[in-house]
Scaffold this active site. Structure first.
Site, PDB file in Angstrom:
ATOM      1  N   GLU A 140      -0.514  -5.284  -5.948  1.00  0.00           N
ATOM      2  CA  GLU A 140       0.563  -4.293  -6.095  1.00  0.00           C
ATOM      3  C   GLU A 140       1.133  -4.357  -7.497  1.00  0.00           C
ATOM      4  OE1 GLU A 140       3.884  -4.665  -3.468  1.00  0.00           O
ATOM      5  OE2 GLU A 140       2.675  -4.721  -1.645  1.00  0.00           O
ATOM      6  N   GLU A 145       7.926   6.890   0.400  1.00  0.00           N
ATOM      7  CA  GLU A 145       8.008   6.634   1.840  1.00  0.00           C
ATOM      8  C   GLU A 145       9.474   6.621   2.280  1.00  0.00           C
ATOM      9  OE1 GLU A 145       5.069   3.426   3.059  1.00  0.00           O
ATOM     10  OE2 GLU A 145       4.896   3.316   0.866  1.00  0.00           O
ATOM     11  N   LYS A 180      11.368   3.595   4.487  1.00  0.00           N
ATOM     12  CA  LYS A 180      11.445   2.204   4.047  1.00  0.00           C
ATOM     13  C   LYS A 180      12.907   1.782   3.942  1.00  0.00           C
ATOM     14  CE  LYS A 180       8.497   0.112   1.717  1.00  0.00           C
ATOM     15  NZ  LYS A 180       7.688  -0.526   0.648  1.00  0.00           N
ATOM     16  N   GLU A 233      13.088   1.467  -3.126  1.00  0.00           N
ATOM     17  CA  GLU A 233      12.015   1.196  -2.166  1.00  0.00           C
ATOM     18  C   GLU A 233      11.364   2.475  -1.652  1.00  0.00           C
ATOM     19  OE1 GLU A 233      10.656  -1.698  -1.014  1.00  0.00           O
ATOM     20  OE2 GLU A 233      11.786  -2.679  -2.607  1.00  0.00           O
TER      21      GLU A 233
END
Length: 410
Positions: free
Chosen positions: A289, A343, A346, A352
């Site tokens: 990541e 997203e 999250k 985030e």
């Protein structure tokens, strides 16, 4: 993700009509080559071979996996990582040429410390989809060793060993690796990079046995590397240019005399040094990541579209240049961008939910530069056809004169 601070060929002609005819002929060649039985056109190694993307699904408005396939292919990316073994995703990506690191959520790791459960998991989530879907690795959990769950930490290696045994039992151990992803928080020292070291309390109890296991089976060490976290924590002392791969004076490692011009290099070399200190200097390192958020809360310094665009565009240029780090200049870096989508479900800080390259409707959040790379790959196909033109034309004139005349007449 755990927030941690770590330092770091030319054709000339006098006639436009002739040029047009020549190019039409070239297109004909390319098309016909594809139609010839068993024909193989030389293809160069793609500059994106080392680049992947994390496909997270913690959202309620994401496109179906079949559309995600087309989205990833539009970027000429051939690697992705998912965080759980979704049957819809694994089926949709069959025969697409896109390979997978398949993740196992932290909540499922403890159950896999039972060999029977591990065998069942491999049969249902890995063997079932091979060989159509290219699965290269199982990532068991995410950043477990930098967490506080000591029981889960103790169950990690047994779960990995059981999954490996299940792969061996059905002859897939050479095709599918087993590893786990780590946060940089497992480092006790990251500056200078040559002095990188793992946390001493983790080394004997968990890291050393885990590294022995990875070394024995030939699996990579996965690390999540985020220069953003360093800048977010210390924006007053950490150079934004340094973390964004922009021109800067650099930072000297006083031990090696090597100069670092970006924190990403420094972070990776700190991990290389920590591995070498324990005797694993030849272990492959993969960045599972890395990324930068395009938005965040008011107290999240640096979270902006401009910085996210700069970081990821420069990261892509870095990875596709096939370069190494100052400490490992001849070892290319494989990295997975976090993340494919924003997203919305999250939890935690606003950042985030804003790491995505794309919005859920498929619109880019910002331009990150992969269109140019895809165009370059397409141009190589044409240039390859030009190189084999004399042979191909003889072959095609014998077998398909009507088709050639039809195509080149336009």
């Amino acid at each position: 993700m755990v927030r941690s601070f770590a330092d770091e060929k030319v054709v000339t002609t006098s006639s436009a009509d002739h040029r047009g005819g020549f190019m039409s002929e070239t297109v004909a060649i390319v098309i016909l080559i594809c139609l010839l039985p068993g024909a193989i056109l030389p293809i160069a190694s793609s500059s994106t071979d080392l680049l992947g993307v994390n496909y997270g699904m913690v959202a309620n408005d994401l496109p179906p996996p079949t559309e995600v396939v087309r989205l990833i292919q539009s970027m000429a990316i051939t690697k992705t990582r998912i965080y759980s073994a979704s049957s819809d995703v694994l089926e949709a990506f069959g025969n697409t040429g896109i390979s997978f690191i398949v993740g196992i959520g932290n909540e499922d790791v403890s159950g896999l410390s039972d060999p029977t459960n591990a065998t069942s998991w491999v049969e249902q989530h890995i063997a079932l989809y091979l060989p159509d879907t290219q699965i290269t690795c199982i990532a068991v959990g995410n950043e477990i060793l930098s967490g506080n769950d000591t029981q889960l930490m103790s169950q990690l290696l047994p779960a990995m060993q059981n999954l490996q045994s299940a792969l061996v039992a059905i002859g897939l151990e050479r095709q599918v690796g087993v590893s786990t992803a780590h946060s940089l928080a497992i480092l006790s020292t990251s500056y200078p990079p040559s002095a990188g070291a793992f946390e001493s309390d983790l080394t004997a109890s968990h890291l050393k046995p885990l590294l022995n296991f990875l070394s024995e089976i030939g699996s990579p060490f996965l690390v999540n590397a985020y220069p953003y976290f360093a800048y977010k924590s210390h924006p007053e002392t950490v150079s934004l240019e340094y973390v964004l791969f922009q021109p800067n004076a650099g930072v000297m490692d006083p031990i090696t005399g090597l100069r670092y011009y970006n924190m990403f290099d420094a972070q990776l070399d700190a991990v290389y040094s920590a591995l070498e200190a324990l005797g694993y200097q030849n272990m492959q390192l993969i960045v599972s990541e890395t990324g930068w958020p395009s938005a965040g809360d008011p107290d999240e310094a640096g979270a902006s579209i401009q910085n996210a665009q700069t970081y990821n565009a420069n990261l892509i240029q870095y990875i596709t240049s096939n370069r190494g780090t100052p400490l490992r200049p001849n070892v290319t870096v494989e990295a997975y961008i976090f993340a494919l989508f924003n997203e919305d479900l999250k939890p935690g800080a606003a950042s985030e939910r804003n790491y995505g390259l794309f919005n859920p409707d498929g619109r880019r959040v910002y331009d990150f530069g992969l269109d140019d790379l895809k165009s370059s790959s397409s141009l190589y196909l044409i240039s390859s056809a030009l190189e084999v033109r004399p042979f191909v034309m003889i072959y095609l004139l014998c077998l398909s004169p009507l088709l050639i005349n039809s195509i080149t007449s336009h």
